[in-house]
Design a protein around this motif. Structure first.
Motif, PDB file in Angstrom:
ATOM      1  N   MET A  72     -11.861  31.696  18.365  1.00  0.00           N
ATOM      2  CA  MET A  72     -11.075  30.431  19.063  1.00  0.00           C
ATOM      3  C   MET A  72      -9.672  30.780  18.755  1.00  0.00           C
ATOM      4  SD  MET A  72     -10.966  26.532  17.432  1.00  0.00           S
ATOM      5  CE  MET A  72     -12.633  26.205  17.666  1.00  0.00           C
ATOM      6  N   GLN A  73      -9.005  30.211  19.841  1.00  0.00           N
ATOM      7  CA  GLN A  73      -7.486  30.640  19.721  1.00  0.00           C
ATOM      8  C   GLN A  73      -6.858  30.180  18.894  1.00  0.00           C
ATOM      9  OE1 GLN A  73      -6.612  29.221  23.776  1.00  0.00           O
ATOM     10  NE2 GLN A  73      -6.866  31.143  24.887  1.00  0.00           N
ATOM     11  N   PRO A  74      -5.676  30.706  18.204  1.00  0.00           N
ATOM     12  CA  PRO A  74      -4.940  29.997  16.997  1.00  0.00           C
ATOM     13  C   PRO A  74      -4.398  28.706  17.313  1.00  0.00           C
ATOM     14  CG  PRO A  74      -4.344  32.316  17.264  1.00  0.00           C
ATOM     15  CD  PRO A  74      -5.100  31.894  18.557  1.00  0.00           C
ATOM     16  N   HIS A  75      -3.939  28.236  18.565  1.00  0.00           N
ATOM     17  CA  HIS A  75      -3.249  26.898  18.879  1.00  0.00           C
ATOM     18  C   HIS A  75      -4.312  25.965  19.016  1.00  0.00           C
ATOM     19  CE1 HIS A  75      -0.402  29.586  20.606  1.00  0.00           C
ATOM     20  NE2 HIS A  75       0.283  28.921  19.832  1.00  0.00           N
ATOM     21  N   ARG A  76      -5.507  26.309  19.554  1.00  0.00           N
ATOM     22  CA  ARG A  76      -6.822  25.375  19.589  1.00  0.00           C
ATOM     23  C   ARG A  76      -7.203  25.025  18.069  1.00  0.00           C
ATOM     24  NH1 ARG A  76      -9.638  22.949  23.247  1.00  0.00           N
ATOM     25  NH2 ARG A  76      -8.475  23.795  25.203  1.00  0.00           N
ATOM     26  N   ALA A  77      -7.259  26.091  17.391  1.00  0.00           N
ATOM     27  CA  ALA A  77      -7.806  25.850  16.040  1.00  0.00           C
ATOM     28  C   ALA A  77      -7.073  25.059  15.218  1.00  0.00           C
ATOM     29  CB  ALA A  77      -7.862  27.059  15.491  1.00  0.00           C
ATOM     30  N   HIS A  78      -5.318  25.190  15.688  1.00  0.00           N
ATOM     31  CA  HIS A  78      -4.573  24.516  14.695  1.00  0.00           C
ATOM     32  C   HIS A  78      -4.732  22.755  14.984  1.00  0.00           C
ATOM     33  CE1 HIS A  78      -0.942  23.325  12.986  1.00  0.00           C
ATOM     34  NE2 HIS A  78      -0.396  22.621  13.883  1.00  0.00           N
ATOM     35  N   VAL A  79      -5.221  22.612  16.313  1.00  0.00           N
ATOM     36  CA  VAL A  79      -5.303  21.097  17.035  1.00  0.00           C
ATOM     37  C   VAL A  79      -6.660  20.488  16.186  1.00  0.00           C
ATOM     38  CG1 VAL A  79      -5.919  19.689  19.028  1.00  0.00           C
ATOM     39  CG2 VAL A  79      -3.965  21.391  18.996  1.00  0.00           C
ATOM     40  N   TYR A  80      -7.607  21.588  16.036  1.00  0.00           N
ATOM     41  CA  TYR A  80      -8.804  21.042  15.652  1.00  0.00           C
ATOM     42  C   TYR A  80      -8.643  20.885  13.997  1.00  0.00           C
ATOM     43  CZ  TYR A  80     -11.128  22.256  20.030  1.00  0.00           C
ATOM     44  OH  TYR A  80     -11.344  22.435  21.322  1.00  0.00           O
ATOM     45  N   TRP A  81      -7.932  21.661  13.685  1.00  0.00           N
ATOM     46  CA  TRP A  81      -7.731  21.481  11.821  1.00  0.00           C
ATOM     47  C   TRP A  81      -6.820  20.162  11.616  1.00  0.00           C
ATOM     48  CZ3 TRP A  81      -3.123  21.232   9.305  1.00  0.00           C
ATOM     49  CH2 TRP A  81      -3.182  21.296   7.875  1.00  0.00           C
ATOM     50  N   ASN A  82      -6.122  19.655  12.708  1.00  0.00           N
ATOM     51  CA  ASN A  82      -5.343  18.416  12.590  1.00  0.00           C
ATOM     52  C   ASN A  82      -6.358  17.201  12.728  1.00  0.00           C
ATOM     53  OD1 ASN A  82      -2.839  19.137  11.574  1.00  0.00           O
ATOM     54  ND2 ASN A  82      -2.174  19.605  13.595  1.00  0.00           N
ATOM     55  N   GLY A  83      -7.519  17.338  13.187  1.00  0.00           N
ATOM     56  CA  GLY A  83      -8.447  16.290  13.225  1.00  0.00           C
ATOM     57  C   GLY A  83      -9.016  15.876  14.520  1.00  0.00           C
ATOM     58  N   THR A  84      -8.748  16.778  15.738  1.00  0.00           N
ATOM     59  CA  THR A  84      -9.262  16.718  16.996  1.00  0.00           C
ATOM     60  C   THR A  84     -10.608  17.302  17.190  1.00  0.00           C
ATOM     61  OG1 THR A  84      -6.873  16.861  17.742  1.00  0.00           O
ATOM     62  CG2 THR A  84      -8.777  17.091  19.536  1.00  0.00           C
ATOM     63  N   PHE A  85     -11.278  16.863  17.692  1.00  0.00           N
ATOM     64  CA  PHE A  85     -12.745  16.915  17.906  1.00  0.00           C
ATOM     65  C   PHE A  85     -12.758  18.286  18.695  1.00  0.00           C
ATOM     66  CE2 PHE A  85     -13.737  12.466  16.979  1.00  0.00           C
ATOM     67  CZ  PHE A  85     -14.871  12.591  16.348  1.00  0.00           C
ATOM     68  N   ALA A  86     -13.755  19.114  18.481  1.00  0.00           N
ATOM     69  CA  ALA A  86     -13.998  20.469  19.125  1.00  0.00           C
ATOM     70  C   ALA A  86     -14.695  20.020  20.466  1.00  0.00           C
ATOM     71  CB  ALA A  86     -14.929  21.356  18.381  1.00  0.00           C
ATOM     72  N   ASP A  87     -14.528  20.708  21.437  1.00  0.00           N
ATOM     73  CA  ASP A  87     -15.229  20.408  22.704  1.00  0.00           C
ATOM     74  C   ASP A  87     -16.772  20.010  22.778  1.00  0.00           C
ATOM     75  OD1 ASP A  87     -12.602  20.686  23.835  1.00  0.00           O
ATOM     76  OD2 ASP A  87     -12.986  22.910  24.542  1.00  0.00           O
ATOM     77  N   GLN A  88     -17.296  21.201  22.152  1.00  0.00           N
ATOM     78  CA  GLN A  88     -18.764  20.818  22.010  1.00  0.00           C
ATOM     79  C   GLN A  88     -19.320  19.405  21.265  1.00  0.00           C
ATOM     80  OE1 GLN A  88     -17.181  23.392  20.799  1.00  0.00           O
ATOM     81  NE2 GLN A  88     -18.025  24.015  18.662  1.00  0.00           N
ATOM     82  N   ASP A  89     -18.239  19.211  20.221  1.00  0.00           N
ATOM     83  CA  ASP A  89     -18.554  17.960  19.679  1.00  0.00           C
ATOM     84  C   ASP A  89     -18.289  16.632  20.731  1.00  0.00           C
ATOM     85  OD1 ASP A  89     -19.311  19.086  17.119  1.00  0.00           O
ATOM     86  OD2 ASP A  89     -17.144  19.259  16.426  1.00  0.00           O
ATOM     87  N   MET A  90     -17.399  16.695  21.232  1.00  0.00           N
ATOM     88  CA  MET A  90     -16.823  15.742  22.037  1.00  0.00           C
ATOM     89  C   MET A  90     -17.932  15.644  23.361  1.00  0.00           C
ATOM     90  SD  MET A  90     -12.942  15.366  23.096  1.00  0.00           S
ATOM     91  CE  MET A  90     -12.383  17.125  23.248  1.00  0.00           C
TER      92      MET A  90
END
Length: 122
Positions: free
Chosen positions: A1-19
């Motif tokens: 996973m790209q670092p920027h996307r991982a950072h967004v998920y760490w802040n509480g955004t759902f991962a694509d597969q979860d959405m």
């Protein structure tokens, strides 16, 4: 996973597969458009800067400040986030990353400034 996307998920955004598992209709690619803005930022040698920009622009404004504002109003408490004074924010943006974070230790310069003035963190 790209670092920027991982950072967004760490802040509480759902991962694509979860959405996809939760929704019947696909949502607009909002996270992708936000992360796309990172490529338009000025190039700097500081790897931390894009993450701090992302947090300041979205996570802080759309999450943390909203929650603290609602909770303080719900309990009739006046809340002022002093570290958001534009002079402090502008000064902090000029500091090198090593004064902001070291490994998992955050707020490095603030902890150093307060050493001996406040009790050590538990």
């Amino acid at each position: 996973m790209q670092p920027h996307r991982a950072h967004v998920y760490w802040n509480g955004t759902f991962a694509d597969q979860d959405m996809r598992a939760l929704l019947y209709e696909p949502l607009p690619r909002t996270v992708d458009s936000i992360l796309g803005q990172l490529s338009n930022l000025p190039k700097v040698d500081d790897d931390l800067a894009p993450f701090l920009w992302l947090d300041q622009k979205y996570y802080l404004a759309d999450d943390i400040l909203t929650k603290s504002d609602r909770m303080s109003m719900a309990h009739s408490v006046e809340l002022r986030p002093p570290f958001l004074d534009h002079r402090i924010v502008e000064f902090a943006s000029t500091l090198p990353a090593k004064l902001k974070i070291r490994g998992s230790r955050q707020k490095v310069i603030l902890r150093e400034l307060m050493k001996g003035k406040l009790p050590p963190p538990s």
